[in-house]
Enzyme design. Structure first.
Site, PDB file in Angstrom:
ATOM      1  CG  HIS A  62      29.562  16.863  56.401  1.00 43.59           C
ATOM      2  ND1 HIS A  62      29.128  17.523  55.290  1.00 43.59           N
ATOM      3  CD2 HIS A  62      28.695  15.840  56.555  1.00 43.59           C
ATOM      4  CE1 HIS A  62      28.044  16.943  54.809  1.00 43.59           C
ATOM      5  NE2 HIS A  62      27.774  15.918  55.563  1.00 43.59           N
ATOM      6  N   GLY A 121      29.835  -3.109  62.878  1.00 43.37           N
ATOM      7  CA  GLY A 121      30.681  -2.611  63.948  1.00 43.37           C
ATOM      8  C   GLY A 121      30.428  -1.145  64.234  1.00 43.37           C
ATOM      9  CG  ASP A 122      30.830   2.317  67.489  1.00 39.85           C
ATOM     10  OD1 ASP A 122      31.264   3.259  66.792  1.00 39.85           O
ATOM     11  OD2 ASP A 122      30.336   2.489  68.615  1.00 39.85           O
ATOM     12  CG  PHE A 123      33.062   4.517  61.981  1.00 42.67           C
ATOM     13  CD1 PHE A 123      32.505   5.350  62.919  1.00 42.67           C
ATOM     14  CD2 PHE A 123      32.803   4.785  60.647  1.00 42.67           C
ATOM     15  CE1 PHE A 123      31.714   6.421  62.563  1.00 42.67           C
ATOM     16  CE2 PHE A 123      32.014   5.863  60.271  1.00 42.67           C
ATOM     17  CZ  PHE A 123      31.477   6.693  61.243  1.00 42.67           C
TER      18      PHE A 123
END
Length: 127
Positions: free
Chosen positions: A42, A23-25
């Site tokens: 970061h 998925g794509d967070f």
């Protein structure tokens, strides 16, 4: 990444304890008891970090953020070297504990305690 991760968990005898999901967070995360993110935020500027934390906050579980946190003062510390390296390589920077807390707060979390793990990493709990 999933085939490689699957091999690793299988080799360690952990495949029955983990569900791997692609998925794509930045868009959506699957339901979970907590979300652990280590050493990647970061790499993002503040706006993108808040966007990511917002997705996690809407998922409704606590956040465990493990990353480099710059301590106060002028004493030598790994994070200060890493901060310069991040600026040169990625155009980003490491953050202080207060800066991390401000980012998770902006996304709707309430920052909890910070646990120093070693010279390099600290863990911030957010609820």
């Amino acid at each position: 990444m999933l085939p490689e991760a699957s091999k690793t968990f299988e080799a360690e005898g952990l495949s029955d304890r983990v569900e791997l999901v692609a998925g794509d967070f930045f868009v959506e995360v699957p339901p979970g008891d907590a979300y652990l993110i280590k050493s990647c935020v970061h790499n993002f500027g503040d706006e993108r970090a808040i966007e990511l934390f917002g997705v996690l906050r809407r998922a409704g579980a606590p956040l465990l953020l493990v990353d480099t946190m710059i301590p106060a003062g002028n004493e030598p510390h790994y994070s200060k070297f890493d901060d310069v390296e991040m600026m040169v390589i990625a155009g980003r920077n490491d953050r202080t504990e207060a800066e991390w807390a401000a980012l998770v707060t902006a996304a709707g979390f309430e920052p909890g305690r910070v646990v120093r793990c070693d010279e390099r990493f600290s863990l911030l709990e957010a609820f």
